[in-house]
Design a protein around this motif. Structure first.
Motif, PDB file in Angstrom:
ATOM      1  N   UNK A 199      33.382  -5.805  19.253  1.00  0.00           N
ATOM      2  CA  UNK A 199      34.468  -5.124  18.561  1.00  0.00           C
ATOM      3  C   UNK A 199      35.740  -5.965  18.603  1.00  0.00           C
ATOM      4  N   UNK A 200      36.425  -6.038  17.457  1.00  0.00           N
ATOM      5  CA  UNK A 200      37.717  -6.707  17.342  1.00  0.00           C
ATOM      6  C   UNK A 200      37.662  -8.192  17.731  1.00  0.00           C
ATOM      7  N   UNK A 201      36.497  -8.787  17.709  1.00  0.00           N
ATOM      8  CA  UNK A 201      36.332 -10.149  18.218  1.00  0.00           C
ATOM      9  C   UNK A 201      37.244 -11.151  17.501  1.00  0.00           C
ATOM     10  N   UNK A 202      37.327 -11.070  16.172  1.00  0.00           N
ATOM     11  CA  UNK A 202      38.165 -11.980  15.392  1.00  0.00           C
ATOM     12  C   UNK A 202      39.245 -11.209  14.628  1.00  0.00           C
ATOM     13  N   UNK A 203      39.682 -10.120  15.202  1.00  0.00           N
ATOM     14  CA  UNK A 203      40.699  -9.277  14.577  1.00  0.00           C
ATOM     15  C   UNK A 203      41.937 -10.089  14.189  1.00  0.00           C
ATOM     16  N   UNK A 205      27.116  -6.975  14.633  1.00  0.00           N
ATOM     17  CA  UNK A 205      28.511  -7.310  14.364  1.00  0.00           C
ATOM     18  C   UNK A 205      29.308  -6.047  14.635  1.00  0.00           C
ATOM     19  N   UNK A 206      30.235  -6.103  15.588  1.00  0.00           N
ATOM     20  CA  UNK A 206      30.901  -4.913  16.091  1.00  0.00           C
ATOM     21  C   UNK A 206      31.974  -4.349  15.181  1.00  0.00           C
ATOM     22  N   UNK A 207      32.534  -3.218  15.613  1.00  0.00           N
ATOM     23  CA  UNK A 207      33.611  -2.559  14.887  1.00  0.00           C
ATOM     24  C   UNK A 207      34.808  -3.503  14.742  1.00  0.00           C
ATOM     25  N   UNK A 208      35.332  -3.592  13.523  1.00  0.00           N
ATOM     26  CA  UNK A 208      36.548  -4.372  13.243  1.00  0.00           C
ATOM     27  C   UNK A 208      36.427  -5.830  13.683  1.00  0.00           C
ATOM     28  N   UNK A 209      35.218  -6.342  13.725  1.00  0.00           N
ATOM     29  CA  UNK A 209      34.987  -7.701  14.232  1.00  0.00           C
ATOM     30  C   UNK A 209      35.786  -8.750  13.461  1.00  0.00           C
TER      31      UNK A 209
END
Length: 741
Positions: free
Chosen positions: A317-321, A338-342
């Protein structure tokens, strides 16, 4: 949640105290409504977030529950004796929703474990045990601690069982001022907060501990400073890089100057490691890396490209936010999720190839990727979250591989085949009229500024929340008479929308569904009220006195009369079938309202905060009372719940201090969390024998409750699932087999 304290002394159970009754109610509601915002803010640097324990248990030394495991390797040193006075909370799959991110980090269906949340006595050398009460200690998360306890600590021993290490994230950075040594977990998959969150520690402020602008401890890179070179190779042998390690702050602004970082072989996971490293342009990742976790590259808005090694199996999640300069990224075919908001708000991405190894794509995974022109969903994908491609304004092509058994594409629409839900569209979309779409999903066209017109076929029955949110170029919409429900914020921000048709078939309109549209102008308002067809959409906050809803009105939309504080009474005609969520919330002068027998639905928070409302007759057409429907109606002295109602929502009558008695009819099977919390005047409850569950805190702080008249037997009462924090209910006199009125 259970909070246990290991300490010398007597056995006692103490309840958590709140500043005011209202705060607890509002906190529980706020957490439901704003969970994702808190998750983002808390994880941006340090990761997982926890909350205070509900109960604390003090144990004698003879009852010490700590178990020191035997060494599992020859020659491995035994764990030192644990410090007394440590506080623990039990984490289970049932209460993990109060700990945002635990399921993502530890996996769904994880086994019960403890988190160490603090210390009650002053100690210099603090040892965290690997087990407590026979269960592993897997997280260390301190918050809200006394300064004298924090300042007295000189060393920490944190065992390898711990996977999350988080300092006092809610407090000041000037903590642990005498801390000189930390034994960190030898666990390459741990998440440890570092950077500015350790800037008050003695070891952080000792220049002898720094090497070329980097601070290491126990093979972990914990922090960096201005002395770090623009191109930096993390030391060989490093186990992990702490969350926020490259984060620096100056005058409440984030800064960094490193441009290229090489991560050495051996590092297996990144959690927030490069969060807010605003100068980072390039990063070289090792083949040992298996997981790019939460916030790994949060807001690295100078990062232009990343090559993910084929050892990586998941992007969190948010990995490349908000990596807004990221132009290209190669996702290897080893990645399965692929996580949330990745990749949310990666404005520079023009294309993305999703390999056929990926099975799940999270909520908002590519949201706001405004330069993305096409999407191809492989046949391996079986789960796509809400708003996964919302705000991809340049998108012109959506394709799903023919072999996919869960999704298909038609007319540049991404459709979940079995549920017939359109989950993503674009400016060129044509919704198929062959019956394959019955629902337009949450955020399906959200922020699609290129969408100028759309035809909704007569197979569609539901328009979901935010379905067309901020489609600024959309000029007109005709909703067919097949539609029965229009969700929250469905057309909000459609500035060009001047023509709207809503048929009488619609029985529910969510809050803000048509706010900030061109239709919402003065010429369409009538006596301070906005109608669209036979639907009451909104009222001016200045509306006052007595008000009669227009005859023939079908629905009252969510938040229609919200905060109309001078409104005193409302007459609703018998044509109305639903009262939307928060429709009359905070109408503080409202003393009476007539709800006709045509109404079948009273939404969540419909009358919340109507502090002058004295009595309400709920018609027997209503089958459920929504969450917080009458919460904070302090003047409410009586209410009749008809025997058509089967469920009472969370907080439905919370803080109704004027209620002295309540009759829950035989039809009700469930009573939600905090349903009657802080009903301090409640002395008696009559309850039907069909109730199977009573939620957490349903009758918490009902200090005047004396008698429960239960229509079932004692055996039936004992079979009811009664949640935590219902002592006032359980301590009242319970009269079984009651037959009176």
């Amino acid at each position: 949640m259970n909070g246990d304290t290991l300490n010398a002394g007597r056995v006692s159970v103490r309840r958590r105290a709140f500043f005011t009754p209202c705060k607890e109610i509002l906190w529980r509601e706020l957490m439901k409504k704003l969970g994702i915002l808190l998750l983002a803010a808390a994880f941006a640097v340090c990761g997982l977030m926890t909350f205070a324990a509900c109960n604390e248990e003090t144990l004698d030394p003879g009852d010490d529950p700590i178990v020191t495991p035997e060494p599992d390797e020859p020659g491995k040193p035994e764990e030192p004796e644990a410090t007394e006075g440590l506080v623990f909370e039990l984490i289970t799959t049932e209460n993990s929703d109060g700990f945002d991110g635990f399921e993502e980090f530890f996996g769904e269906g994880f086994e019960d474990f403890y988190v160490c949340t603090g210390l009650t006595v002053a100690e210099e050398n603090v040892v965290i045990p690997s087990t407590y009460n026979g269960l592993p200690v897997r997280a260390f998360s301190w918050y809200g601690m006394e300064d004298d306890i924090l300042s007295g600590i000189t060393s920490f021993y944190i065992p390898d069982s711990v996977q999350v290490v988080q300092w006092d994230m809610w407090g000041e950075y000037e903590i642990f001022e005498n801390l000189t040594d930390i034994r960190l977990p030898r666990n390459p998959n741990a998440m440890i907060s570092g950077g500015i969150y350790l800037s008050g520690c003695a070891f952080y402020n000792d220049p002898n501990n720094w090497e070329d602008g980097a601070l290491y401890m126990d093979d972990w890179l914990l922090a960096t400073n201005d002395d770090l070179p623009e191109e930096y190779a993390v030391k060989q042998g490093t186990v992990g890089i702490a969350a926020g390690a490259f984060l620096q702050q100056e005058d409440m602004d984030y800064k960094s100057h490193v441009r290229k970082v090489t991560v050495p072989d051996g590092v297996q996971a990144l959690f927030g490691s490069f969060s807010r490293c605003v100068s980072l342009e390039e990063v070289l990742l090792p083949d040992s890396l298996s997981f790019i976790g939460m916030n790994a590259f949060w807001a690295c808005y100078s990062l232009t490209s990343v090559t993910i090694p084929d050892s990586v199996t998941a992007i969190g999640d948010w990995a490349f936010y908000y990596c807004s300069s990221l132009e290209s990224i190669t996702i290897p075919d080893s990645v399965t999720s692929i996580g949330d908001s990745a990749f949310v708000w990666c404005h520079g991405l023009t294309s993305i190839v999703i390999p056929d190894s990926v099975a799940s794509i999270g909520d908002s995974a590519f949201g706001g990727c405004s330069s993305l022109t096409c999407i191809v969903i492989p046949d391996s994908v079986i789960s796509i979250g809400d708003e996964a491609f919302a705000g991809c304004d340049s998108l012109t092509s959506i394709t799903v591989d023919a072999g996919n058994t869960v999704y298909h594409s038609d007319g540049n629409c991404l459709i979940e085949t079995q549920s017939k839900t359109l989950i993503a569209g674009c400016g060129t979309s044509v919704i198929p009229s062959d019956g394959s779409v019955t629902s337009i999903g949450e955020g399906a066209f959200s922020n699609c500024e290129s969408l100028m017109s759309i035809t909704i076929p007569d197979s569609v029955t539901v328009i979901g929340d935010k379905a067309f949110l901020s489609c600024r170029s959309l000029e007109s919409v005709m909703i067919p008479d097949s539609v029965t429900s229009i969700g929250d914020l469905a057309f909000k921000g459609c500035h060009g929308l001047t023509s709207i048709t809503i048929p009488d078939s619609v029985t529910f309109i969510g809050y803000g569904a048509f706010s900030e549209t061109a239709y919402n102008n003065a010429s369409n308002w009538e006596d301070g009220v906005l109608y669209i067809g036979n639907h009451l959409i909104g009222a001016e906050e200045t509306i006052s006195g007595n008000f009669s809803v227009r005859e023939g009105t079908k629905t009252i939309a969510g938040e229609a009369f919200s905060s109309c504080r001078s409104l005193e009474s409302v007459m609703i005609p018998d044509s109305v079938t639903s009262i939307g969520d928060s429709a009359f919330e905070y109408c503080s002068s409202l003393t009476s309202i007539t709800i006709p027998g045509s109404v079948t639905f009273i939404g969540g928070g419909a009358f919340e905060g109507c502090s002058s409302l004295e009595n309400v007759a709920i018609p027997d057409s209503v089958i459920s009372i929504g969450d917080f429907a009458f919460a904070g109606c302090g003047s409410l002295t009586s209410i009749v719940i008809p025997d058509s109602v089967t469920s009472i929502g969370d907080g439905a009558f919370a803080w109704c201090s004027g209620l002295t008695s309540i009759t829950i009819p035989d039809s009700v099977t469930s009573i939600g969390d905090s349903a009657f919390e802080w009903c301090s005047g409640l002395t008696s409850v009559t309850m039907g024998d069909n109730v199977t569950s009573i939620g957490d805190g349903a009758f918490d702080w009902c200090s005047s409750l004396e008698t429960v008249y239960y229509r079932g037997s004692e055996e039936e009462w004992n079979e009811i699932e009664i949640g935590a924090d219902n002592d006032d209910l359980l301590n009242a006199e319970i009269i079984f087999n009651y037959t009176g009125e």
